[in-house]
Design a protein around this motif. Structure first.
Motif, PDB file in Angstrom:
ATOM      1  N   ASN A  86       0.936  -1.190   0.088  1.00 25.13           N
ATOM      2  CA  ASN A  86       0.020  -0.037   0.035  1.00 25.13           C
ATOM      3  C   ASN A  86       0.800   1.130   0.062  1.00 25.13           C
ATOM      4  O   ASN A  86       0.477   2.078  -0.805  1.00 25.13           O
ATOM      5  CB  ASN A  86      -0.887   0.089   1.374  1.00 25.13           C
ATOM      6  N   ILE A  87       2.115   1.214   0.853  1.00 27.16           N
ATOM      7  CA  ILE A  87       2.892   2.530   0.633  1.00 27.16           C
ATOM      8  C   ILE A  87       3.358   2.686  -0.695  1.00 27.16           C
ATOM      9  O   ILE A  87       3.375   3.955  -0.886  1.00 27.16           O
ATOM     10  CB  ILE A  87       4.253   1.836   1.611  1.00 27.16           C
ATOM     11  N   MET A  88       3.413   1.911  -1.657  1.00 24.43           N
ATOM     12  CA  MET A  88       3.819   2.146  -2.794  1.00 24.43           C
ATOM     13  C   MET A  88       2.926   2.503  -4.046  1.00 24.43           C
ATOM     14  O   MET A  88       3.217   2.962  -4.873  1.00 24.43           O
ATOM     15  CB  MET A  88       4.570   0.980  -3.490  1.00 24.43           C
ATOM     16  N   LEU A  89       1.572   2.804  -3.740  1.00 24.79           N
ATOM     17  CA  LEU A  89       0.471   3.151  -4.522  1.00 24.79           C
ATOM     18  C   LEU A  89       0.743   4.540  -4.978  1.00 24.79           C
ATOM     19  O   LEU A  89       0.674   4.664  -6.265  1.00 24.79           O
ATOM     20  CB  LEU A  89      -0.980   3.134  -3.859  1.00 24.79           C
ATOM     21  N   LYS A  90       0.990   5.471  -4.129  1.00 24.63           N
ATOM     22  CA  LYS A  90       1.400   6.830  -4.678  1.00 24.63           C
ATOM     23  C   LYS A  90       2.695   6.753  -5.619  1.00 24.63           C
ATOM     24  O   LYS A  90       2.583   7.613  -6.836  1.00 24.63           O
ATOM     25  CB  LYS A  90       1.498   7.699  -3.462  1.00 24.63           C
ATOM     26  N   PHE A  91       3.690   6.178  -5.139  1.00 23.66           N
ATOM     27  CA  PHE A  91       4.844   6.104  -6.055  1.00 23.66           C
ATOM     28  C   PHE A  91       4.403   5.590  -7.441  1.00 23.66           C
ATOM     29  O   PHE A  91       5.238   5.967  -8.421  1.00 23.66           O
ATOM     30  CB  PHE A  91       5.920   5.148  -5.292  1.00 23.66           C
ATOM     31  N   ILE A  92       3.714   4.427  -7.354  1.00 21.69           N
ATOM     32  CA  ILE A  92       3.405   3.922  -8.885  1.00 21.69           C
ATOM     33  C   ILE A  92       2.502   4.798  -9.679  1.00 21.69           C
ATOM     34  O   ILE A  92       2.829   4.875 -10.900  1.00 21.69           O
ATOM     35  CB  ILE A  92       2.813   2.542  -8.650  1.00 21.69           C
ATOM     36  N   GLU A  93       1.761   5.464  -8.902  1.00 25.58           N
ATOM     37  CA  GLU A  93       0.672   6.283  -9.679  1.00 25.58           C
ATOM     38  C   GLU A  93       1.303   7.632 -10.317  1.00 25.58           C
ATOM     39  O   GLU A  93       0.877   8.012 -11.223  1.00 25.58           O
ATOM     40  CB  GLU A  93      -0.435   6.695  -8.783  1.00 25.58           C
ATOM     41  N   GLU A  94       2.343   8.082  -9.396  1.00 24.26           N
ATOM     42  CA  GLU A  94       2.824   9.454  -9.897  1.00 24.26           C
ATOM     43  C   GLU A  94       4.349   9.306 -10.033  1.00 24.26           C
ATOM     44  O   GLU A  94       5.175   9.603  -9.219  1.00 24.26           O
ATOM     45  CB  GLU A  94       2.464  10.373  -8.765  1.00 24.26           C
ATOM     46  N   PRO A  95       4.801   8.661 -10.907  1.00 24.17           N
ATOM     47  CA  PRO A  95       6.109   8.331 -11.182  1.00 24.17           C
ATOM     48  C   PRO A  95       6.951   9.430 -11.550  1.00 24.17           C
ATOM     49  O   PRO A  95       6.408  10.485 -12.085  1.00 24.17           O
ATOM     50  CB  PRO A  95       6.347   7.389 -12.660  1.00 24.17           C
ATOM     51  N   LEU A  96       8.320   9.488 -11.120  1.00 19.38           N
ATOM     52  CA  LEU A  96       9.113  10.670 -11.402  1.00 19.38           C
ATOM     53  C   LEU A  96       9.412  10.893 -12.737  1.00 19.38           C
ATOM     54  O   LEU A  96       9.471   9.762 -13.631  1.00 19.38           O
ATOM     55  CB  LEU A  96      10.379  10.498 -10.592  1.00 19.38           C
ATOM     56  N   ASN A  97       9.563  11.984 -13.127  1.00 16.06           N
ATOM     57  CA  ASN A  97      10.268  12.374 -14.656  1.00 16.06           C
ATOM     58  C   ASN A  97      11.663  11.529 -14.967  1.00 16.06           C
ATOM     59  O   ASN A  97      12.490  11.248 -14.037  1.00 16.06           O
ATOM     60  CB  ASN A  97      10.419  13.708 -14.754  1.00 16.06           C
ATOM     61  N   ASN A  98      11.578  10.705 -16.078  1.00 16.55           N
ATOM     62  CA  ASN A  98      12.793  10.258 -16.439  1.00 16.55           C
ATOM     63  C   ASN A  98      12.861   9.012 -15.847  1.00 16.55           C
ATOM     64  O   ASN A  98      14.071   8.554 -15.469  1.00 16.55           O
ATOM     65  CB  ASN A  98      14.062  11.203 -16.483  1.00 16.55           C
ATOM     66  N   SER A  99      11.943   8.457 -14.812  1.00 13.25           N
ATOM     67  CA  SER A  99      11.869   7.281 -14.242  1.00 13.25           C
ATOM     68  C   SER A  99      11.017   6.411 -14.532  1.00 13.25           C
ATOM     69  O   SER A  99       9.934   6.655 -15.051  1.00 13.25           O
ATOM     70  CB  SER A  99      12.046   7.681 -12.624  1.00 13.25           C
ATOM     71  N   PHE A 100      11.595   5.049 -14.257  1.00  7.21           N
ATOM     72  CA  PHE A 100      10.678   3.712 -14.422  1.00  7.21           C
ATOM     73  C   PHE A 100      10.604   2.868 -13.007  1.00  7.21           C
ATOM     74  O   PHE A 100      11.479   2.868 -12.564  1.00  7.21           O
ATOM     75  CB  PHE A 100      11.014   2.949 -15.589  1.00  7.21           C
ATOM     76  N   ILE A 101       9.344   2.355 -12.895  1.00  7.18           N
ATOM     77  CA  ILE A 101       9.251   1.613 -11.775  1.00  7.18           C
ATOM     78  C   ILE A 101       8.809   0.008 -12.401  1.00  7.18           C
ATOM     79  O   ILE A 101       8.049  -0.043 -13.314  1.00  7.18           O
ATOM     80  CB  ILE A 101       7.983   2.038 -10.839  1.00  7.18           C
ATOM     81  N   ILE A 102       9.778  -0.843 -12.137  1.00  8.98           N
ATOM     82  CA  ILE A 102       9.350  -2.102 -12.480  1.00  8.98           C
ATOM     83  C   ILE A 102       9.082  -3.128 -11.381  1.00  8.98           C
ATOM     84  O   ILE A 102      10.152  -3.162 -10.391  1.00  8.98           O
ATOM     85  CB  ILE A 102      10.361  -2.691 -13.446  1.00  8.98           C
ATOM     86  N   LEU A 103       8.081  -3.597 -11.231  1.00  8.28           N
ATOM     87  CA  LEU A 103       7.428  -4.608  -9.830  1.00  8.28           C
ATOM     88  C   LEU A 103       7.729  -6.005 -10.554  1.00  8.28           C
ATOM     89  O   LEU A 103       7.474  -6.232 -11.495  1.00  8.28           O
ATOM     90  CB  LEU A 103       6.034  -4.186  -9.567  1.00  8.28           C
ATOM     91  N   LEU A 104       8.187  -6.938  -9.437  1.00  8.58           N
ATOM     92  CA  LEU A 104       8.392  -8.325  -9.965  1.00  8.58           C
ATOM     93  C   LEU A 104       7.576  -9.041  -8.752  1.00  8.58           C
ATOM     94  O   LEU A 104       7.322  -8.766  -7.647  1.00  8.58           O
ATOM     95  CB  LEU A 104       9.783  -8.752  -9.404  1.00  8.58           C
ATOM     96  N   ALA A 105       6.807 -10.218  -9.422  1.00 16.25           N
ATOM     97  CA  ALA A 105       5.961 -10.794  -8.483  1.00 16.25           C
ATOM     98  C   ALA A 105       5.972 -12.420  -9.063  1.00 16.25           C
ATOM     99  O   ALA A 105       6.187 -12.451 -10.229  1.00 16.25           O
ATOM    100  CB  ALA A 105       4.568 -10.204  -8.343  1.00 16.25           C
ATOM    101  N   GLU A 106       5.607 -13.361  -8.237  1.00 16.35           N
ATOM    102  CA  GLU A 106       5.629 -14.742  -8.711  1.00 16.35           C
ATOM    103  C   GLU A 106       4.182 -15.186  -9.034  1.00 16.35           C
ATOM    104  O   GLU A 106       4.049 -16.049  -9.662  1.00 16.35           O
ATOM    105  CB  GLU A 106       6.176 -15.460  -7.559  1.00 16.35           C
ATOM    106  N   SER A 107       3.242 -14.526  -8.519  1.00 15.86           N
ATOM    107  CA  SER A 107       1.790 -14.702  -8.888  1.00 15.86           C
ATOM    108  C   SER A 107       0.997 -13.491  -8.791  1.00 15.86           C
ATOM    109  O   SER A 107       0.968 -12.696  -7.856  1.00 15.86           O
ATOM    110  CB  SER A 107       1.445 -15.840  -7.855  1.00 15.86           C
ATOM    111  N   GLN A 108      -0.021 -13.504  -9.684  1.00 18.32           N
ATOM    112  CA  GLN A 108      -1.065 -12.348  -9.472  1.00 18.32           C
ATOM    113  C   GLN A 108      -1.610 -12.075  -8.183  1.00 18.32           C
ATOM    114  O   GLN A 108      -2.055 -11.204  -7.920  1.00 18.32           O
ATOM    115  CB  GLN A 108      -1.922 -12.325 -10.890  1.00 18.32           C
ATOM    116  N   HIS A 109      -1.891 -13.301  -7.494  1.00 16.36           N
ATOM    117  CA  HIS A 109      -2.499 -13.345  -6.264  1.00 16.36           C
ATOM    118  C   HIS A 109      -2.022 -12.763  -5.159  1.00 16.36           C
ATOM    119  O   HIS A 109      -2.564 -12.220  -4.192  1.00 16.36           O
ATOM    120  CB  HIS A 109      -2.964 -14.885  -5.962  1.00 16.36           C
TER     121      HIS A 109
END
Lengths: 265, 295
Positions: A86-109
């Motif tokens: 939940n902490i990351m929600l805002k970070f994902i929604e409003e990414p910084l200029n010239n930056s990319f966020i890549i998340l890794l997960a083993e399952s969608q669940h």
């Protein structure tokens, strides 16, 4: 990168200007998520890579906003709680200029719906046997090994030399557990590597092998008890995706359930 | 000489200077009380010695031997006391009759009512129920009680009551409880409801973590399973040979085989339930108790 043709062709269709700011790579352990991130960076984004999984917190995110550096922020969700996600929600929604966020997960669940909705999802395909064979050094046991191991990472990093022994013990368990003493059943735990006992059987490969043995035994015998044991094993393996659980305790719980099912309790 | 006669002689200050051996049963507390009083009566300075040879000879220069009371403490006393030694008291648990001429006095074990009386004498400001509670919470440990009495006895009788209540409300006495997580685990496994109640009543003051309870219970029940499901000990079991036969003789019959399987399945399911958020950590102990004790 070996295999994953469809996925690579999808990724190659992006440029640094069109590549999604927030993306989510979903694949089982050892399928090549980190290799793909490296591929994306080498071929498309070409910016510094920061893995912030271990340090993620509201303070760290605020600090990143205060001192923005162009780059890729890599976060592995596999070991994160709902609260941390939940902490990351805002970070994902409003990414910084010239930056990319890549998340890794083993399952969608294991990923919050709200995170999935904010990301472009890339899912891995299963590797073909021929693709996986390129990761096997000892070709003698290749066929047997590929019946239970389906990820390149597992083939490269774990002790797969004893696959014949693993299959042997799985066959013994399937045929004898119904008559075995409960204490003896629990003693199987001592044969498994849960931490650093690399001379013992790899836990995940063992579970895969047991699942495979139960499946093939059911096909041969049409035994309803074996089917119940297979269903139990398949359901229990789903819980194993959660990295926070204590595997040894989990395995003892699973053996107890398996012992009861085998005795028709 | 018996305990009563010794007490009388101390009271009347008629105890001779000859060596004396005090044999205690439980703790040497009373012996030390007697020694303090003897030193006071005879106006001697008390000196603790490590061995009998530390007592100086009479012919030594600056002979000050007569102004000291020598106290020698040992578990088992079987040494010879030189003939010319005076003002020596030996405190021990056991004594042989190597020195038949020397008087030996057996000091009886302190009974609970005697301890309560002692506290009453030291802290007269407390009521009977308060004294009983303090003794119980200290498990009638005379040394612990002595320390508590030392704190309160410096105040007047009226103030003792107020201070006791004040200290109690601030949980000063909470650490007097000697119960630990191991008592709790043993009580659960043995179905000892009295100890379990006691632990639960004082759980705020005892260092018990719910996850620690799960880990220890898993270990205990695994041992019990090994014992119940195995006829004889072998080195593949999770317990030592000594533990195996102890459990075999003392624990059998508490749980049936089926109950042990159910309990172990329940305990091994807790890790996942906790980490997946199915159950909250703060109710875990209650949840464990209900599920283990239902069998």
């Amino acid at each position: 990168m070996i295999g994953q043709r469809k996925l690579l062709s999808k990724i190659n269709s992006f440029t640094i200007d069109t590549f999604p700011r927030s993306s989510l790579l979903i694949a089982e352990k050892g399928m090549g998520k980190h290799t793909l991130v490296k591929y994306i960076n080498d071929h498309i984004i070409k910016l510094p890579l920061h893995d912030i999984t271990e340090i993620i917190s509201s303070e760290v995110i605020d600090q990143i906003y205060r001192n923005p550096n162009p780059g890729i922020y890599l976060i592995n969700l596999s070991e994160m709680t709902e609260k941390e996600q939940n902490i990351m929600l805002k970070f994902i929604e409003e990414p910084l200029n010239n930056s990319f966020i890549i998340l890794l997960a083993e399952s969608q669940h294991m990923v919050l719906e709200t995170i999935i909705n904010r990301c472009t999802v890339f899912e891995f395909e299963n590797y073909t046997k021929d693709e996986l064979k390129t990761f096997i050094y000892n070709k003698d046991d290749a066929e047997l090994l590929l019946t239970v191991v389906r990820s390149p990472g597992k083939l490269l990093t774990t002790n797969t030399k004893n696959i014949k022994d693993i299959i042997d013990i799985c066959e013994k368990i399937v045929s004898k557990i119904g008559q075995a003493n409960y204490a003896n059943t629990l003693s199987i735990t001592r044969k498994i590597n849960f931490k650093d006992s690399f001379d013992k059987f790899d836990f995940e490969i063992f579970m895969e092998a047991l699942n495979y043995t139960l499946f093939t035994t059911y096909l041969k015998t049409d035994d309803k008890i074996v089917l119940s044991m297979y269903n139990l094993t398949r359901d229990q393996r789903k819980q194993l995706i959660d990295k926070r659980i204590n595997k040894e305790i989990f395995f003892n719980n699973y053996l107890t359930k398996l012992w009861k099912v085998a005795r028709g309790i | 000489m018996d305990n009563k006669q010794l007490k009388e002689r101390i009271k009347t200050n008629t105890l001779s200077d000859s060596p004396l051996v005090l044999i205690y049963e439980d703790v040497p507390f009373i012996c030390k009380q007697y020694i303090n009083q003897i030193a006071k009566n005879k106006n001697l300075e008390k000196i603790n010695i490590d061995k009998l040879s530390d007592i100086p000879n009479n012919d030594e220069l600056f002979d000050t031997k007569d102004s000291f009371l020598y106290v020698y403490q040992t578990d088992k006393f079987d040494e010879d006391i030189p003939e010319d030694v005076t003002n020596l008291i030996v405190i021990c648990k056991q004594a042989t009759s190597k020195n038949p001429q020397i008087e030996q006095v057996k000091i009886n074990k302190l009974l609970n009512w005697q301890i309560e009386d002692y506290v009453k004498a030291r802290v007269p400001g407390l009521t009977e129920p308060q004294i009983k509670w303090l003794c119980e919470v200290s498990k009638y440990n005379i040394y612990r009680l002595e320390k508590e009495c030392d704190k309160l006895s410096i105040f007047s009788k009226d103030l003792q009551q107020i201070l006791f209540n004040q200290m109690n409300s601030e949980n000063v006495y909470c650490d007097l409880n000697s119960l630990t997580i191991f008592n709790f685990i043993t009580a659960i496994v043995n179905k000892d409801y009295r100890i379990m109640n006691e632990v639960l009543e004082n759980i705020r003051w005892i260092d018990i973590e719910a996850t620690g309870v799960v880990t220890l219970l898993l270990k205990q029940f695994k041992t019990l399973i090994d014992v119940v499901f195995s006829a004889t000990w072998n080195n593949t079991l999770s317990c030592s040979e000594k533990q195996f036969y102890y459990f075999k003789h003392n624990m059998l019959g508490l749980y049936t085989k089926d109950q042990l399987v159910e309990i172990y399945e329940f305990l091994t399911s807790l890790d996942y339930k906790l980490k997946s958020g199915y159950i909250a950590n703060d109710i875990l102990i209650d949840y464990i108790l209900i599920n283990v004790l239902k069998f």
